[in-house]
Design an enzyme around this catalytic site. Structure first.
Site, mmCIF file in Angstrom:
data_model
loop_
_atom_site.group_PDB
_atom_site.id
_atom_site.type_symbol
_atom_site.label_atom_id
_atom_site.label_comp_id
_atom_site.label_asym_id
_atom_site.label_seq_id
_atom_site.Cartn_x
_atom_site.Cartn_y
_atom_site.Cartn_z
ATOM 1 N N SER A 1 0.874 -1.132 -0.034
ATOM 2 C CA SER A 1 0.087 -0.118 0.080
ATOM 3 C C SER A 1 0.818 1.254 0.066
ATOM 4 O O SER A 1 1.741 1.567 -0.818
ATOM 5 C CB SER A 1 -1.236 -0.088 1.079
ATOM 6 N N ASP B 1 -10.218 -3.290 -5.111
ATOM 7 C CA ASP B 1 -9.000 -2.560 -4.579
ATOM 8 C C ASP B 1 -9.135 -1.323 -5.428
ATOM 9 O O ASP B 1 -8.892 -1.237 -6.597
ATOM 10 C CB ASP B 1 -7.818 -2.979 -4.286
ATOM 11 N N HIS C 1 -8.065 -4.731 -0.690
ATOM 12 C CA HIS C 1 -6.897 -3.986 -0.035
ATOM 13 C C HIS C 1 -6.686 -4.419 1.396
ATOM 14 O O HIS C 1 -7.605 -4.490 2.054
ATOM 15 C CB HIS C 1 -7.213 -2.356 -0.155
#
Length: 419
Positions: free
Chosen positions: A200, A356, A386
């Site tokens: 991320s 995501d 995610h």
């Protein structure tokens, strides 16, 4: 018990009940705004986890408004105390907490016999530059180190809102360069086979760091041999890409939350939040170039199957741009770097998840790298969402598909050879 104490207890119980009802009501309202598609792995468990996270955030918000503690501080405390577990160190692994030039790191060293110097990975955790920690990715780093035979260095960089950009990137650079300088002498690691990576916003830091090091390359230290990017956040120019539209309300990262994290990272200027979502911060002269890189036509056709609508051209607002212009620089948005910067990128592993909001960031970055003749390995998790990596080997919070994500990194690390 006298009547006075009885009244106090009844009053306290009423306050607790009212507080719980308020939290439950707010949780219900927030949950109704979520959308978990059928294709998501373990969707029932994700509903439960999302409800837990929403509850934590709401309690933190209430405590913040009461002046008891900052919402972010409460979330960090709760996650550290109740949602993070540190298991005993397994056989075959040595774990050390150290400081690399005042940056805290945790080093995972396999103890098995190695023929020659080991590979290395410097790992940056996710969490929106606001939350996350070395502890939160401890199981991930342990598994990568033990199964790939690589020494893993997990970096505890500073967080927002206490520290803004570029503090996080500076810490990652400091830790990485120090490790590269001592890798062979102190850790029996080949500095020419050290990759950088993360998940991320940690992947954002890895990509940005590679670009920064490429610009400063002076020959004194080896360049990272690869970048490992797990569902990376790579640009804050367009929050209306197909993946942002399709997955805007899929836990655990909503569209608006990603914009919030970017703003917290650069300066905390929340007054421009809505303008950011609408794209009013992108100057007219930059839009053709950005549109060329971010066009939905650059995505595989299957990325458009779940729907996409072209938005009207945004209205540029110079005041908004000047408030957050750092966000369009390549150190915050690596996907927006010029060709001559991206073509210096090392071999790259990119993992994306179908459900995501950041899916298209990773896919579009892959295309830019491929267009410039770079070596890219891409893995797409069709049932993924995610934040999956944070649920690896976390007891009742575990998601089986998270193991596939971590094992794909292990497999890639095994392929890294001397450059």
């Amino acid at each position: 018990m006298d009547i006075g104490w009885a009244i106090l207890l009844i009053g306290f119980a009423a306050l607790v009940a009212a507080f719980l009802l308020l939290v439950i009501g707010l949780m219900y309202s927030e949950m109704m705004n979520s959308d978990i598609p059928r294709g998501v792995a373990n969707s029932g468990k994700l509903h439960m986890v999302h409800g837990l996270f929403v509850g934590i955030a709401i309690v933190g918000r209430i405590l913040h408004r009461l002046g008891i503690c900052h919402q972010v501080s409460f979330i960090r405390w709760f996650v550290a105390c109740f949602l993070t577990r540190l298991n005993p160190v397994p056989t075959g692994l040595r774990v050390k907490d150290l400081n690399f030039l005042e940056v805290p790191v945790r080093v995972y060293e396999p103890t098995t016999v190695c023929d020659g110097l080991r590979r290395g990975l410097v790992y940056f955790h996710g969490g929106g530059w606001v939350t996350g920690s070395i502890d939160y990715v401890d199981e991930v780093c342990r598994h990568i180190a033990k199964e790939s035979g690589a020494t893993v260095v997990s970096v505890g960089y500073r967080l927002a809102p206490e520290h803004r950009y570029p503090a996080q990137l500076d810490d990652c650079e400091t830790a990485t360069c120090h490790f590269l300088s001592v890798a062979e002498a102190q850790f029996s690691v080949d500095p020419r086979r050290v990759a950088v990576g993360g998940d991320s916003t940690g992947a954002n830091l890895a990509a940005a760091l590679c670009q920064r090091l490429a610009k400063r390359e002076d020959g004194h230290l080896p360049f990272p041999c690869a970048q490992v990017l797990i569902y990376p956040a790579l640009q804050m120019a367009d929050f209306n890409l197909p993946s942002y539209q399709q997955n805007h309300a899929v836990p655990i990262l909503f569209r608006g939350r990603m914009a919030f994290y970017f703003l917290q990272y650069i300066n905390g200027e929340m007054s421009v939040f809505q303008d950011l979502l609408e794209g009013n911060h992108v100057p007219t002269e930059l839009r053709p170039r950005f549109d060329g890189w971010l066009s939905p036509s650059n995505l595989p056709p299957e990325c458009l199957v779940r729907g996409f609508s072209e938005r009207p051209a945004p209205t540029y607002d110079g005041a908004v741009y000047h408030a957050i212009k750092a966000g369009l620089e390549s150190e915050v948005s690596p996907l927006l770097a010029d060709d001559d910067v991206i073509e210096k990128a090392p071999p790259t592993f990119i993992l994306t998840c179908e459900y995501d909001v950041l899916r298209d960031d990773g896919i579009l970055y892959r295309k830019r790298l491929l267009d410039l003749g770079k070596n890219v390995e891409w893995k797409h998790v069709m049932e993924g969402f995610h934040g999956m990596v944070n649920f690896f080997n976390q007891g009742w919070l575990s998601f089986p598909s998270a193991a596939r994500v971590v094992d794909s990194v292990v497999d890639y690390m095994k392929t890294l050879e001397r450059s």
